[in-house]
Design a protein around this motif. Sequence first.
Motif, PDB file in Angstrom:
ATOM      1  N   TRP A 172       5.808   8.164  44.058  1.00  0.00           N
ATOM      2  CA  TRP A 172       6.624   8.096  42.855  1.00  0.00           C
ATOM      3  C   TRP A 172       7.731   9.136  42.933  1.00  0.00           C
ATOM      4  N   GLY A 173       8.831   8.861  42.272  1.00  0.00           N
ATOM      5  CA  GLY A 173       9.911   9.831  42.280  1.00  0.00           C
ATOM      6  C   GLY A 173      11.093   9.360  41.458  1.00  0.00           C
ATOM      7  N   GLY A 174      12.157  10.139  41.484  1.00  0.00           N
ATOM      8  CA  GLY A 174      13.393   9.782  40.812  1.00  0.00           C
ATOM      9  C   GLY A 174      13.323   9.909  39.303  1.00  0.00           C
ATOM     10  N   LEU A 175      14.189   9.153  38.653  1.00  0.00           N
ATOM     11  CA  LEU A 175      14.257   9.187  37.192  1.00  0.00           C
ATOM     12  C   LEU A 175      12.943   8.745  36.565  1.00  0.00           C
ATOM     13  N   MET A 176      12.195   7.897  37.256  1.00  0.00           N
ATOM     14  CA  MET A 176      10.903   7.447  36.741  1.00  0.00           C
ATOM     15  C   MET A 176       9.976   8.633  36.486  1.00  0.00           C
ATOM     16  N   VAL A 177       9.880   9.552  37.446  1.00  0.00           N
ATOM     17  CA  VAL A 177       9.026  10.724  37.280  1.00  0.00           C
ATOM     18  C   VAL A 177       9.547  11.615  36.157  1.00  0.00           C
ATOM     19  N   THR A 178      10.860  11.796  36.093  1.00  0.00           N
ATOM     20  CA  THR A 178      11.449  12.613  35.026  1.00  0.00           C
ATOM     21  C   THR A 178      11.085  12.063  33.651  1.00  0.00           C
TER      22      THR A 178
END
Length: 384
Positions: A172-178
């Motif tokens: 997981w990563g990017g704006l999704m994690v934020t």
Amino acid sequence: MAENIAYVRHTFLPAETAPLADSTVIGWARKNLFSSLSNGVLTVLALSFILWYLPGVIDWLFLSAQWTGTDRTFCSTVAQGGIQPDGWSGACWAYVGDKFQQFMIGSYPRGEAWRPYLLAALFAILLVPMLIPSVPRKGLNALLLLVALPIVGYFLLLGGVFGLRHVETSLWGGLMVTLIISFIGITVSLPFGILLALGRRSKMPIVKTFCVVFIELIRGVPLITVLFMASVLLPFFMEPGNTIDKFLRALVGVSIFASAYMAEVIRGGLQAIPKGQSEGADSLGLNYFQKMTLIILPQAIKLVIPGIVNTFIGMFKDTSLVSIINMFDLLGIVKVSFGDAKWLSPVTPLSGLVFAGFIFWLFCFGMSRYSGFMERLLDKGHKR
């Protein structure tokens, strides 16, 4: 003897036009920008600064920017092995477009990308009516948004059930994690912050001591320390072979950190409520729960809306610190993409950082504007 009412006017005077000084652009500028010598000097300096730098910024962002391309040659000069003329300087939005999906969902499998996008759509569908005061059934809306959606999101993103492929949180990563960390942090920190604030004002020594120690301990260390302890030190206190997912550690660390700060914000609102409100509730025979939920807390929360939103905004930006435990939010995934040889050029790092900064600003500005809207909507008792 008849009363003489000859002096009484029976019709209204016609409305007069606005003063010329206030109804024109020159009049507005004279009133707001040049009302005094000091204001005039500051206005001239500010306009000079804007006129000096703004053309170059617009040229770099839009006019000289490269909007299409497949690799670094489109964003490099001839001397650097590209197609741009020597001396060219502009943003490389082609790089942002090529990496856009990675910036949004990180290394999440591309064949399963529909899952985070579906969750994002469900989030928007439930959030919009929650933010509009005139939409009815707020209780059901809150239950779906704050309880049902996280459960659905957990199974939808992680998978392993209902035929969905299992996707480890390390991908997981990017704006999704934020957004996930911010949403869970906001959802958890507000109720826990209220409980901690009430506990700190409690007359029960054990409860008060626990809340004071917890709040002061968490507020006394930076968030990066809390995340480091949750990621590195926590496994030492567990039995061999047992572990906790590092993404869950990040959620717990951010939530308890935000709860401690939220508790002090709520406590400030509680202290601002006059003692007569509590005494009036007692005189009506209300118990402690009724007094707090019906009388005290609604007034206290209304008073500290700016502080609450400020804590939310700070939490949203602090999610970038999860990179210390190898979880890459939007900023982290942008920085990781700098090492891609396909897009390695002098302008791609700045383009990526500008894009990430704009996304952060967009969400923070939206929260700030909605906070102002709610303040004006709830500011009933101070209007004349």
